[in-house]
Motif scaffolding. Structure first.
Motif, PDB file in Angstrom:
ATOM      1  N   ASN A  11       0.762  -1.022  -0.128  1.00 53.78           N
ATOM      2  CA  ASN A  11       0.083  -0.153   0.075  1.00 53.78           C
ATOM      3  C   ASN A  11       0.816   1.184   0.043  1.00 53.78           C
ATOM      4  N   ILE A  12       0.206   2.145  -0.596  1.00 50.06           N
ATOM      5  CA  ILE A  12       1.220   3.592  -0.698  1.00 50.06           C
ATOM      6  C   ILE A  12       0.409   4.514   0.219  1.00 50.06           C
ATOM      7  N   ALA A  13       1.162   4.946   1.252  1.00 50.53           N
ATOM      8  CA  ALA A  13       0.538   6.117   2.392  1.00 50.53           C
ATOM      9  C   ALA A  13       0.460   7.265   1.462  1.00 50.53           C
ATOM     10  N   LEU A  14      -0.803   7.874   1.484  1.00 50.14           N
ATOM     11  CA  LEU A  14      -1.213   9.258   1.061  1.00 50.14           C
ATOM     12  C   LEU A  14      -0.795  10.164   2.053  1.00 50.14           C
ATOM     13  N   ILE A  15      -1.068   9.735   3.467  1.00 53.45           N
ATOM     14  CA  ILE A  15      -0.910  10.497   4.439  1.00 53.45           C
ATOM     15  C   ILE A  15       0.210   9.632   5.416  1.00 53.45           C
ATOM     16  N   LEU A  33      -3.071   7.057   6.085  1.00 56.02           N
ATOM     17  CA  LEU A  33      -4.020   6.819   5.417  1.00 56.02           C
ATOM     18  C   LEU A  33      -3.502   6.390   3.931  1.00 56.02           C
ATOM     19  N   SER A  34      -3.938   5.138   3.534  1.00 59.96           N
ATOM     20  CA  SER A  34      -3.155   4.441   2.141  1.00 59.96           C
ATOM     21  C   SER A  34      -4.092   4.154   1.247  1.00 59.96           C
ATOM     22  N   MET A  35      -3.478   3.745  -0.075  1.00 56.93           N
ATOM     23  CA  MET A  35      -4.147   3.131  -0.821  1.00 56.93           C
ATOM     24  C   MET A  35      -3.512   1.770  -1.230  1.00 56.93           C
ATOM     25  N   THR A  36      -4.270   0.639  -1.104  1.00 59.86           N
ATOM     26  CA  THR A  36      -3.807  -0.605  -1.354  1.00 59.86           C
ATOM     27  C   THR A  36      -3.560  -0.803  -2.799  1.00 59.86           C
ATOM     28  N   LEU A  37      -2.453  -1.394  -3.374  1.00 60.96           N
ATOM     29  CA  LEU A  37      -2.510  -1.478  -5.052  1.00 60.96           C
ATOM     30  C   LEU A  37      -2.975  -2.820  -5.405  1.00 60.96           C
ATOM     31  N   ASP A  38      -2.756  -2.988  -6.818  1.00 61.90           N
ATOM     32  CA  ASP A  38      -3.490  -4.207  -7.124  1.00 61.90           C
ATOM     33  C   ASP A  38      -2.488  -5.114  -7.930  1.00 61.90           C
ATOM     34  N   LEU A 149      -9.140   2.461  -0.188  1.00 62.07           N
ATOM     35  CA  LEU A 149      -8.489   3.560   0.841  1.00 62.07           C
ATOM     36  C   LEU A 149      -8.635   3.157   2.397  1.00 62.07           C
ATOM     37  N   VAL A 150      -7.438   3.070   3.037  1.00 64.01           N
ATOM     38  CA  VAL A 150      -7.514   2.580   4.474  1.00 64.01           C
ATOM     39  C   VAL A 150      -6.803   3.177   5.241  1.00 64.01           C
ATOM     40  N   MET A 151      -7.534   3.705   6.424  1.00 64.26           N
ATOM     41  CA  MET A 151      -6.986   4.565   7.341  1.00 64.26           C
ATOM     42  C   MET A 151      -6.512   3.652   8.494  1.00 64.26           C
ATOM     43  N   TYR A 152      -5.289   4.034   9.331  1.00 62.10           N
ATOM     44  CA  TYR A 152      -4.888   3.192  10.383  1.00 62.10           C
ATOM     45  C   TYR A 152      -4.453   4.276  11.233  1.00 62.10           C
ATOM     46  N   LEU A 216      -4.015  14.283   8.313  1.00 64.57           N
ATOM     47  CA  LEU A 216      -4.920  13.126   8.385  1.00 64.57           C
ATOM     48  C   LEU A 216      -6.391  13.382   8.635  1.00 64.57           C
ATOM     49  N   ARG A 217      -6.534  14.441   9.402  1.00 67.39           N
ATOM     50  CA  ARG A 217      -7.982  14.676   9.645  1.00 67.39           C
ATOM     51  C   ARG A 217      -8.640  15.349   8.614  1.00 67.39           C
ATOM     52  N   LYS A 218      -7.720  16.172   7.816  1.00 69.33           N
ATOM     53  CA  LYS A 218      -8.396  17.025   6.597  1.00 69.33           C
ATOM     54  C   LYS A 218      -8.433  15.838   5.331  1.00 69.33           C
ATOM     55  N   ALA A 219      -7.098  14.885   5.372  1.00 73.63           N
ATOM     56  CA  ALA A 219      -7.480  14.034   4.132  1.00 73.63           C
ATOM     57  C   ALA A 219      -8.893  12.852   4.202  1.00 73.63           C
ATOM     58  N   ARG A 220      -8.962  12.647   5.614  1.00 69.46           N
ATOM     59  CA  ARG A 220     -10.295  11.838   5.682  1.00 69.46           C
ATOM     60  C   ARG A 220     -11.641  12.706   5.259  1.00 69.46           C
ATOM     61  N   ASP A 221     -11.614  13.938   5.684  1.00 65.23           N
ATOM     62  CA  ASP A 221     -12.607  14.588   4.945  1.00 65.23           C
ATOM     63  C   ASP A 221     -12.603  14.724   3.546  1.00 65.23           C
ATOM     64  N   ALA A 222     -11.339  14.878   2.965  1.00 68.18           N
ATOM     65  CA  ALA A 222     -11.323  15.115   1.582  1.00 68.18           C
ATOM     66  C   ALA A 222     -11.887  13.755   0.898  1.00 68.18           C
TER      67      ALA A 222
END
Lengths: 325, 325
Positions: A11-15, A33-38, A149-152, A216-222
């Motif tokens: 996964n690539i973390a955006l945050i 916060l990340s995106m898991t790839l395929d 999209l995954v938040m930890y 992270l808070r702002k990204a979750r909102d986005a």
């Protein structure tokens, strides 16, 4: 018991997170916060074998180096200790992408390992238990247990209880992650060592964690609003404030190479010209570019033309870790 | 009054400053320590002319752009206002090195201007008065008034009174500064704008100033002890913690290009092999390498071979600003 095979994607973390608050428990200093790839993935097979006198580890068809093997055995030991199971296993793990070079191979590796090993020992664990196991191997690994999209992040500010949540399933938001590989060499300073150096010596470490929590808070909102440009801008902020904190360590941690800079500048030039992509860079020299589907091909064509860019891949949001046999 | 010509050399900060505590007075947020160079220089001639209706500014044989002219006229206005002198002047200023690209041309420019203009208006000023004038133009300019190793720092912690002191005369410590020029283009974001963006948006700005003050104290001790390796290591720490704070601004300020990274990595590789040099980078893409005389030629040969390095110069500690005619 027979063999169990699991697949997990990096996964690539955006945050991003960088740094541990507790080294023993491997607790991240901040949520992420990340995106898991395929397409990129680790495939791990665990075979319990009563004839073994100790665990046997094969990574990419070779006997694991002692440091690598140790991290894996430590995770297996924890499963045995925490859940009262016993016996040694053979671990065979393959990546279909470069290992230990900043492409999140430890995230996919430890997610696949935790999932396959628990099952091989006959355990049925909840997501929370699996994520705590995976985290012992790599602070980014829990995110690869889920897709899209995954938040930890801590359940409440400052809490030690980290919760994994899927903000968007893979099919819910069409995003692309372009991965520009800028070298074939593994990195000189691994993440674990780099984080520890940063925590000990950077004057900015505390503020990095505070700032990133706000991002992270702002990204979750986005994400909730489906606001791509905002998510992209926050992604770049998190990336550069992380590389800033690395660079302010003593001695400085600079994970970039000349091609990293060339890709970064190209993405910014193209964005000024209306082709929208946002860069993110992990603890390594490769550049990942977050974009929307309609921009992915054009961006990829441009990045392929840059000198010393070895390969460029387009990844989609992928599924979480899964048992395949 | 007749023409007055002054020469001043740029200086390269080993312990940097980045950011203003007071924008109007142009007060640096932290002290700094630099080496004044020898061959690179600005030569500035001021000619009072009673037929002029306003100041006339020629930079590198061309009429100055309005932003550049404004900063210069502002300094001339301040001399007229503070010291009760009057009349307009012709300013002719030439650099023998690239302007506005991160080679400290504003430091040498405003040091030469302050010195020549004061004299052209018939004033005899003390060093402290000259340095306050030069600072109005550029926060790095006071350091170019003196030669060799120069410190420009608050008289006491937090004080607004900055004092210039020469820690080593040019002939007192044989050092070399190798300048690797990595592009011919001027930078996109000037220092004044970059500092303001950093002050407003970086989460690390306050800690940067505190940290750098500590580095300055240690560097002054290293100079006193003649400890080159320690001074070099502190130089790199100050450089990377400054670029870190720039990079953590929003949007990120990244002054580097691919060749910047290539030079930096080469210097680190050579140092591991025993050829000792320490990198420093200002608000631009060029790399400067602090070394001792016996390493300068070998380092220069290596850096000249790097792709996209346009030119490499070896500079010695140079003299302070001087009236030459």
């Amino acid at each position: 018991m027979s063999s169990i095979t699991a697949i997990a994607r990096p996964n690539i973390a955006l945050i991003k997170y960088w740094g541990k608050q507790d080294r023993a428990a491997n607790l991240p200093v901040t949520g992420s916060l990340s995106m898991t790839l395929d397409h990129f993935h680790t495939r791990t097979t665990i075979t319990p074998d009563s004839s073994l006198k100790r665990d046997e580890i094969l990574l990419n068809s070779r006997s694991a180096a002692s440091g690598e093997a140790e991290r894996i055995v430590r995770l297996l030991d924890r499963i045995r200790a925490d859940f009262g199971v016993s016996g040694f296993v053979r671990v065979e793990s393959e990546n279909n992408f470069p290992t230990a070079s900043g492409l999140a191979s430890s995230a996919s590796g430890f997610a696949a390992l935790a999932l396959a090993a628990a099952r091989a020992f006959g355990l049925t664990l909840e997501l929370r238990e699996l994520s705590e196991l995976a985290r012992r191997g790599s602070g980014s690994a829990p995110r690869s247990l889920l897709g899209g999209l995954v938040m930890y992040a801590p359940e409440s500010p400052g809490s030690d209880a980290y919760r994994l949540s899927q903000l968007r399933r893979p099919d819910e938001w069409e995003l692309r992650m372009i991965v520009a590989v800028t070298t074939d060499e593994p990195k000189k300073v691994g993440s674990t060592e780099g984080m520890e150096r940063t925590r000990r010596s950077s004057p900015y470490f505390r503020d990095w964690a505070l700032h990133n929590t706000e991002l992270l808070r702002k990204a979750r909102d986005a994400v909730a609003a489906g606001n791509f440009a905002e998510l992209g801008s926050l992604t770049e902020s998190s990336c550069f404030s992380m590389h800033a904190v690395m660079m302010s360590a003593n001695p400085p941690l600079v994970y970039w190479n000349p091609a990293t800079l060339a890709v970064m500048r190209k993405v910014w030039d193209l964005r000024e010209q209306g082709l929208e992509g946002y860069v993110t860079i992990d603890a390594g020299p490769h550049v990942k570019v977050l974009c929307e589907p309609q921009s992915a091909e054009a961006l990829t064509d441009e990045l392929r033309r840059i000198e010393n860019v070895r390969a460029v891949f387009i990844e989609r949001p992928g599924p979480g870790a899964e048992i395949v046999s």
